[in-house]
Design a protein around this motif. Structure first.
Motif, PDB file in Angstrom:
ATOM      1  N   ASP A 165      13.649   9.632 -10.630  1.00 47.31           N
ATOM      2  CA  ASP A 165      14.924   9.664  -9.609  1.00 47.31           C
ATOM      3  C   ASP A 165      14.190  10.758  -8.707  1.00 47.31           C
ATOM      4  O   ASP A 165      14.395  10.260  -7.568  1.00 47.31           O
ATOM      5  N   ASP A 166      14.139  11.820  -8.961  1.00 42.24           N
ATOM      6  CA  ASP A 166      13.759  12.938  -8.195  1.00 42.24           C
ATOM      7  C   ASP A 166      12.445  12.676  -7.344  1.00 42.24           C
ATOM      8  O   ASP A 166      12.175  13.111  -6.239  1.00 42.24           O
ATOM      9  N   LEU A 167      11.508  12.259  -8.044  1.00 41.71           N
ATOM     10  CA  LEU A 167       9.947  11.886  -7.449  1.00 41.71           C
ATOM     11  C   LEU A 167      10.359  10.938  -6.209  1.00 41.71           C
ATOM     12  O   LEU A 167      10.006  11.173  -5.332  1.00 41.71           O
ATOM     13  N   LYS A 168      11.247   9.712  -6.327  1.00 39.52           N
ATOM     14  CA  LYS A 168      11.367   8.817  -5.503  1.00 39.52           C
ATOM     15  C   LYS A 168      12.226   9.460  -4.317  1.00 39.52           C
ATOM     16  O   LYS A 168      11.855   8.922  -3.255  1.00 39.52           O
ATOM     17  N   ALA A 169      13.091  10.286  -4.845  1.00 34.75           N
ATOM     18  CA  ALA A 169      13.680  10.971  -3.664  1.00 34.75           C
ATOM     19  C   ALA A 169      13.058  12.081  -2.818  1.00 34.75           C
ATOM     20  O   ALA A 169      13.225  12.146  -1.469  1.00 34.75           O
ATOM     21  N   GLU A 170      12.370  12.833  -3.380  1.00 35.67           N
ATOM     22  CA  GLU A 170      11.826  14.162  -2.855  1.00 35.67           C
ATOM     23  C   GLU A 170      10.366  14.155  -2.487  1.00 35.67           C
ATOM     24  O   GLU A 170       9.996  14.922  -1.840  1.00 35.67           O
ATOM     25  N   VAL A 171       9.200  13.279  -3.184  1.00 34.46           N
ATOM     26  CA  VAL A 171       8.064  13.142  -3.211  1.00 34.46           C
ATOM     27  C   VAL A 171       7.673  12.674  -1.777  1.00 34.46           C
ATOM     28  O   VAL A 171       7.709  11.289  -1.768  1.00 34.46           O
ATOM     29  N   PRO A 172       6.802  12.927  -1.010  1.00 33.04           N
ATOM     30  CA  PRO A 172       6.341  12.297   0.145  1.00 33.04           C
ATOM     31  C   PRO A 172       5.169  11.217   0.053  1.00 33.04           C
ATOM     32  O   PRO A 172       4.338  11.563   0.154  1.00 33.04           O
ATOM     33  N   VAL A 173       5.737  10.127  -0.615  1.00 35.21           N
ATOM     34  CA  VAL A 173       4.943   9.063  -0.902  1.00 35.21           C
ATOM     35  C   VAL A 173       5.795   7.650  -0.184  1.00 35.21           C
ATOM     36  O   VAL A 173       6.788   7.639  -0.337  1.00 35.21           O
ATOM     37  N   TRP A 174       4.979   6.796   0.568  1.00 33.18           N
ATOM     38  CA  TRP A 174       5.535   5.768   1.469  1.00 33.18           C
ATOM     39  C   TRP A 174       4.948   4.623   1.145  1.00 33.18           C
ATOM     40  O   TRP A 174       3.689   4.524   0.928  1.00 33.18           O
ATOM     41  N   LYS A 175       5.791   3.531   1.129  1.00 35.25           N
ATOM     42  CA  LYS A 175       5.270   2.266   0.546  1.00 35.25           C
ATOM     43  C   LYS A 175       5.381   1.454   1.847  1.00 35.25           C
ATOM     44  O   LYS A 175       6.283   1.208   2.531  1.00 35.25           O
ATOM     45  N   HIS A 176       4.110   0.654   2.121  1.00 38.27           N
ATOM     46  CA  HIS A 176       3.915  -0.366   3.177  1.00 38.27           C
ATOM     47  C   HIS A 176       4.075  -1.523   2.425  1.00 38.27           C
ATOM     48  O   HIS A 176       3.206  -1.953   1.915  1.00 38.27           O
ATOM     49  N   GLN A 177       4.794  -2.654   2.531  1.00 36.79           N
ATOM     50  CA  GLN A 177       5.150  -3.912   2.093  1.00 36.79           C
ATOM     51  C   GLN A 177       4.970  -4.978   2.964  1.00 36.79           C
ATOM     52  O   GLN A 177       5.419  -4.942   3.861  1.00 36.79           O
ATOM     53  N   SER A 178       3.850  -5.865   2.713  1.00 32.18           N
ATOM     54  CA  SER A 178       3.730  -7.122   3.282  1.00 32.18           C
ATOM     55  C   SER A 178       4.510  -8.273   2.491  1.00 32.18           C
ATOM     56  O   SER A 178       3.906  -8.379   1.291  1.00 32.18           O
ATOM     57  N   PHE A 179       5.035  -9.046   3.258  1.00 34.02           N
ATOM     58  CA  PHE A 179       5.803 -10.141   2.664  1.00 34.02           C
ATOM     59  C   PHE A 179       5.136 -11.545   2.849  1.00 34.02           C
ATOM     60  O   PHE A 179       4.173 -11.513   3.821  1.00 34.02           O
ATOM     61  N   GLU A 180       5.248 -12.532   2.019  1.00 32.61           N
ATOM     62  CA  GLU A 180       4.432 -13.708   2.155  1.00 32.61           C
ATOM     63  C   GLU A 180       4.786 -14.264   3.645  1.00 32.61           C
ATOM     64  O   GLU A 180       4.148 -15.259   4.247  1.00 32.61           O
ATOM     65  N   ALA A 209       0.886  -1.499   0.093  1.00 30.37           N
ATOM     66  CA  ALA A 209       0.026  -0.068   0.001  1.00 30.37           C
ATOM     67  C   ALA A 209       1.036   1.258   0.137  1.00 30.37           C
ATOM     68  O   ALA A 209       1.891   1.213   0.665  1.00 30.37           O
ATOM     69  N   TYR A 210       0.385   2.200  -0.872  1.00 26.08           N
ATOM     70  CA  TYR A 210       1.163   3.592  -0.796  1.00 26.08           C
ATOM     71  C   TYR A 210       0.237   4.692  -0.081  1.00 26.08           C
ATOM     72  O   TYR A 210      -0.949   4.467  -0.107  1.00 26.08           O
ATOM     73  N   SER A 211       0.867   5.501   0.841  1.00 29.45           N
ATOM     74  CA  SER A 211       0.255   6.426   1.569  1.00 29.45           C
ATOM     75  C   SER A 211       0.965   7.668   1.038  1.00 29.45           C
ATOM     76  O   SER A 211       2.305   7.673   0.707  1.00 29.45           O
ATOM     77  N   ALA A 212       0.625   8.856   1.402  1.00 32.82           N
ATOM     78  CA  ALA A 212       1.228  10.189   0.855  1.00 32.82           C
ATOM     79  C   ALA A 212       0.860  11.392   2.006  1.00 32.82           C
ATOM     80  O   ALA A 212      -0.240  11.232   2.415  1.00 32.82           O
ATOM     81  N   HIS A 213       1.791  12.180   2.143  1.00 35.91           N
ATOM     82  CA  HIS A 213       1.530  13.601   2.958  1.00 35.91           C
ATOM     83  C   HIS A 213       0.501  14.381   2.079  1.00 35.91           C
ATOM     84  O   HIS A 213       0.494  14.176   0.903  1.00 35.91           O
TER      85      HIS A 213
END
Length: 145
Positions: free
Chosen positions: A120-135, A51-55
């Motif tokens: 590259d700049d989007l991934k480094a500077e834009v406040p989007v966060w990834k929550h990974q769930s593993f098997e 899931a992704y969430s963002a500021h």
């Protein structure tokens, strides 16, 4: 005329066609696009879902990053003409598009350079966060401050 034609973060599925249409321009001789998709593994572990969430300021920050990339990657006589970017938030499945960015320029090199710099700049500077769930039942947050 240089223009950011699309800068959005949304909970609905992303459309590559929408992004390509947003950067279409008769002055552009080259268009580069990057599509980031949800993969089934990360760091040797199987990903079950994410899931992704963002500021709340995410779209404002995305636009600021895009303006900087547009300014930095254009050269006299060979401008980047249009840029577009959309990022997904919410629950995503394996194979879903998580981000789509594109740049259209007078020539291919500027389009390639701008597209790569944008993701590259989007991934480094834009406040989007990834929550990974593993098997294996574990989970992790990626990109949090």
């Amino acid at each position: 005329m240089q223009e950011i034609t699309l800068a959005a973060v949304r909970a609905t599925p992303l459309s590559v066609d929408e992004v390509l249409a947003a950067v279409a321009d008769p002055h552009a001789g080259g268009t580069a696009v990057f599509i980031g998709t949800v993969r089934d593994h990360d760091h040797g572990r199987e990903v079950a879902r994410l899931a992704y969430s963002a500021h709340p300021s995410v779209e404002e920050r995305l636009r600021a990053v895009m303006e900087k990339v547009l300014s930095d990657t254009s050269v006299p006589g060979r401008p980047v003409v249009r840029m577009a970017a959309v990022h997904r938030v919410g629950d995503l499945e394996i194979g879903d598009a998580a981000v789509v960015v594109a740049a259209a320029a007078a020539h291919r090199q500027e389009a390639f350079d701008a597209c790569r710099r944008l993701i590259d700049d989007l991934k480094a500077e834009v406040p989007v966060w990834k929550h990974q769930s593993f098997e294996d039942g574990r989970d992790e947050w990626v990109g949090t401050p």
